[in-house]
Design a protein around this motif. Structure first.
Motif, PDB file in Angstrom:
ATOM      1  N   LEU A 188       0.922  -1.239  -0.132  1.00  0.00           N
ATOM      2  CA  LEU A 188      -0.003  -0.025  -0.070  1.00  0.00           C
ATOM      3  C   LEU A 188       0.749   1.335  -0.091  1.00  0.00           C
ATOM      4  O   LEU A 188       0.397   2.185   0.004  1.00  0.00           O
ATOM      5  N   GLN A 189       1.984   1.092  -0.115  1.00  0.00           N
ATOM      6  CA  GLN A 189       3.241   2.235   0.018  1.00  0.00           C
ATOM      7  C   GLN A 189       3.592   2.469  -1.416  1.00  0.00           C
ATOM      8  O   GLN A 189       3.692   1.550  -2.080  1.00  0.00           O
ATOM      9  N   ARG A 190       3.943   3.834  -1.462  1.00  0.00           N
ATOM     10  CA  ARG A 190       4.594   4.118  -2.936  1.00  0.00           C
ATOM     11  C   ARG A 190       6.118   4.500  -2.379  1.00  0.00           C
ATOM     12  O   ARG A 190       6.360   5.405  -1.791  1.00  0.00           O
ATOM     13  N   ARG A 191       6.960   3.595  -2.604  1.00  0.00           N
ATOM     14  CA  ARG A 191       8.477   3.893  -2.378  1.00  0.00           C
ATOM     15  C   ARG A 191       9.330   3.978  -3.618  1.00  0.00           C
ATOM     16  O   ARG A 191       9.143   3.408  -4.847  1.00  0.00           O
ATOM     17  N   ASN A 192      10.460   4.829  -3.483  1.00  0.00           N
ATOM     18  CA  ASN A 192      11.412   4.856  -4.642  1.00  0.00           C
ATOM     19  C   ASN A 192      12.747   4.339  -4.080  1.00  0.00           C
ATOM     20  O   ASN A 192      13.251   4.733  -2.951  1.00  0.00           O
ATOM     21  N   LEU A 193      13.107   3.239  -4.877  1.00  0.00           N
ATOM     22  CA  LEU A 193      14.154   2.432  -4.416  1.00  0.00           C
ATOM     23  C   LEU A 193      15.657   3.281  -4.453  1.00  0.00           C
ATOM     24  O   LEU A 193      16.387   2.936  -3.822  1.00  0.00           O
ATOM     25  N   LEU A 194      15.504   4.492  -5.390  1.00  0.00           N
ATOM     26  CA  LEU A 194      16.590   5.161  -5.562  1.00  0.00           C
ATOM     27  C   LEU A 194      16.728   6.273  -4.554  1.00  0.00           C
ATOM     28  O   LEU A 194      17.989   6.760  -4.160  1.00  0.00           O
ATOM     29  N   GLY A 195      15.769   6.594  -3.816  1.00  0.00           N
ATOM     30  CA  GLY A 195      15.583   7.670  -2.673  1.00  0.00           C
ATOM     31  C   GLY A 195      14.791   6.881  -1.649  1.00  0.00           C
ATOM     32  O   GLY A 195      13.622   6.935  -1.320  1.00  0.00           O
ATOM     33  N   PRO A 196      15.714   6.006  -0.730  1.00  0.00           N
ATOM     34  CA  PRO A 196      14.767   5.171   0.072  1.00  0.00           C
ATOM     35  C   PRO A 196      14.083   5.873   1.303  1.00  0.00           C
ATOM     36  O   PRO A 196      13.287   5.415   1.945  1.00  0.00           O
ATOM     37  N   GLY A 197      14.469   7.180   1.628  1.00  0.00           N
ATOM     38  CA  GLY A 197      13.680   8.056   2.526  1.00  0.00           C
ATOM     39  C   GLY A 197      12.325   8.473   1.983  1.00  0.00           C
ATOM     40  O   GLY A 197      11.443   8.976   2.629  1.00  0.00           O
ATOM     41  N   GLN A 198      12.229   8.382   0.696  1.00  0.00           N
ATOM     42  CA  GLN A 198      11.017   8.711   0.184  1.00  0.00           C
ATOM     43  C   GLN A 198       9.659   7.818   0.182  1.00  0.00           C
ATOM     44  O   GLN A 198      10.033   6.673  -0.419  1.00  0.00           O
ATOM     45  N   LYS A 199       8.955   7.956   0.900  1.00  0.00           N
ATOM     46  CA  LYS A 199       7.593   7.212   0.628  1.00  0.00           C
ATOM     47  C   LYS A 199       6.329   7.960   0.873  1.00  0.00           C
ATOM     48  O   LYS A 199       5.989   8.912   1.683  1.00  0.00           O
ATOM     49  N   ASP A 200       5.315   7.540   0.351  1.00  0.00           N
ATOM     50  CA  ASP A 200       3.897   8.076   0.378  1.00  0.00           C
ATOM     51  C   ASP A 200       2.978   6.888   0.444  1.00  0.00           C
ATOM     52  O   ASP A 200       3.210   5.658   0.156  1.00  0.00           O
ATOM     53  N   PHE A 201       1.832   7.083   1.116  1.00  0.00           N
ATOM     54  CA  PHE A 201       0.658   5.964   1.159  1.00  0.00           C
ATOM     55  C   PHE A 201      -0.110   6.121  -0.190  1.00  0.00           C
ATOM     56  O   PHE A 201      -0.553   7.166  -0.816  1.00  0.00           O
ATOM     57  N   ALA A 202       0.020   4.956  -0.898  1.00  0.00           N
ATOM     58  CA  ALA A 202      -0.639   4.741  -2.335  1.00  0.00           C
ATOM     59  C   ALA A 202      -1.902   4.214  -1.999  1.00  0.00           C
ATOM     60  O   ALA A 202      -2.596   4.409  -3.313  1.00  0.00           O
ATOM     61  N   GLY A 203      -2.136   3.405  -1.110  1.00  0.00           N
ATOM     62  CA  GLY A 203      -3.544   3.076  -1.375  1.00  0.00           C
ATOM     63  C   GLY A 203      -3.448   1.729  -2.026  1.00  0.00           C
ATOM     64  O   GLY A 203      -2.497   1.061  -2.262  1.00  0.00           O
ATOM     65  N   LEU A 204      -4.664   1.647  -2.898  1.00  0.00           N
ATOM     66  CA  LEU A 204      -4.972   0.526  -3.656  1.00  0.00           C
ATOM     67  C   LEU A 204      -4.398   0.908  -5.240  1.00  0.00           C
ATOM     68  O   LEU A 204      -4.241   0.060  -5.982  1.00  0.00           O
ATOM     69  N   ASP A 205      -3.514   2.082  -5.306  1.00  0.00           N
ATOM     70  CA  ASP A 205      -3.022   2.324  -6.491  1.00  0.00           C
ATOM     71  C   ASP A 205      -2.162   1.287  -7.160  1.00  0.00           C
ATOM     72  O   ASP A 205      -1.909   0.943  -8.265  1.00  0.00           O
ATOM     73  N   ASN A 206      -1.316   0.936  -6.247  1.00  0.00           N
ATOM     74  CA  ASN A 206      -0.238  -0.162  -6.771  1.00  0.00           C
ATOM     75  C   ASN A 206      -0.901  -1.458  -7.180  1.00  0.00           C
ATOM     76  O   ASN A 206      -0.468  -1.808  -8.062  1.00  0.00           O
ATOM     77  N   LEU A 207      -1.970  -2.082  -6.592  1.00  0.00           N
ATOM     78  CA  LEU A 207      -2.690  -3.041  -7.169  1.00  0.00           C
ATOM     79  C   LEU A 207      -3.457  -2.886  -8.366  1.00  0.00           C
ATOM     80  O   LEU A 207      -3.312  -3.754  -9.103  1.00  0.00           O
ATOM     81  N   ARG A 208      -4.050  -1.666  -8.248  1.00  0.00           N
ATOM     82  CA  ARG A 208      -4.644  -1.438  -9.715  1.00  0.00           C
ATOM     83  C   ARG A 208      -3.733  -1.248 -10.765  1.00  0.00           C
ATOM     84  O   ARG A 208      -4.097  -1.781 -12.212  1.00  0.00           O
ATOM     85  N   ALA A 209      -2.530  -0.672 -10.563  1.00  0.00           N
ATOM     86  CA  ALA A 209      -1.518  -0.809 -11.816  1.00  0.00           C
ATOM     87  C   ALA A 209      -0.951  -2.004 -12.040  1.00  0.00           C
ATOM     88  O   ALA A 209      -1.024  -2.347 -13.123  1.00  0.00           O
ATOM     89  N   ALA A 210      -0.660  -3.122 -10.952  1.00  0.00           N
ATOM     90  CA  ALA A 210      -0.212  -4.416 -11.231  1.00  0.00           C
ATOM     91  C   ALA A 210      -1.334  -5.094 -12.078  1.00  0.00           C
ATOM     92  O   ALA A 210      -0.930  -5.820 -12.992  1.00  0.00           O
TER      93      ALA A 210
END
Length: 117
Positions: free
Chosen positions: A23-45
């Motif tokens: 449920l998180q939006r994470r950037n592996l290039l910038g580990p400190g950056q994270k947002d709550f994405a909700g179901l957006d990741n699952l919808r995209a996948a």
């Protein structure tokens, strides 16, 4: 009670963390950056045709292997299911041996036991 705690720690907590991370939006290039994405990741996948193609390919590959060599498949499934139980039974049996038997077994061997140099 300790076994229950171990089961919870080793199974339920990682499962819950997996759901949380999905449920998180994470950037592996910038580990400190994270947002709550909700179901957006699952919808995209699940909205991506490549994901569905990969799921179908893996499923068909497994079905084809099972149908080509059914005896080998049964052997593998049975081994996968019962080997951990057999190992635990063996471990419990070895741990239940009395100390005098362990000492007798290690004294008859030159390279066995803590007294070998």
């Amino acid at each position: 009670m300790p076994a229950l705690v171990i089961v919870l720690v080793l199974t339920r907590i990682p499962f819950a963390l997996t759901i949380w991370y999905s449920l998180q939006r994470r950037n592996l290039l910038g580990p400190g950056q994270k947002d709550f994405a909700g179901l957006d990741n699952l919808r995209a996948a699940f909205g991506d045709d490549m994901s569905w193609g990969a799921i179908k390919n893996v499923g068909l590959l497994r079905v084809n292997r099972l149908s080509e060599q059914p005896v080998l498949s049964i052997i593998m499934i049975t081994s996968w299911r019962w080997t951990p139980f057999a190992m635990l039974t063996l471990l419990v049996g070895l741990q239940a041996l009395p100390d005098d038997q362990l000492k007798a077994a290690t004294s008859s061997c030159r390279t066995c036991g803590p007294s070998s140099n």
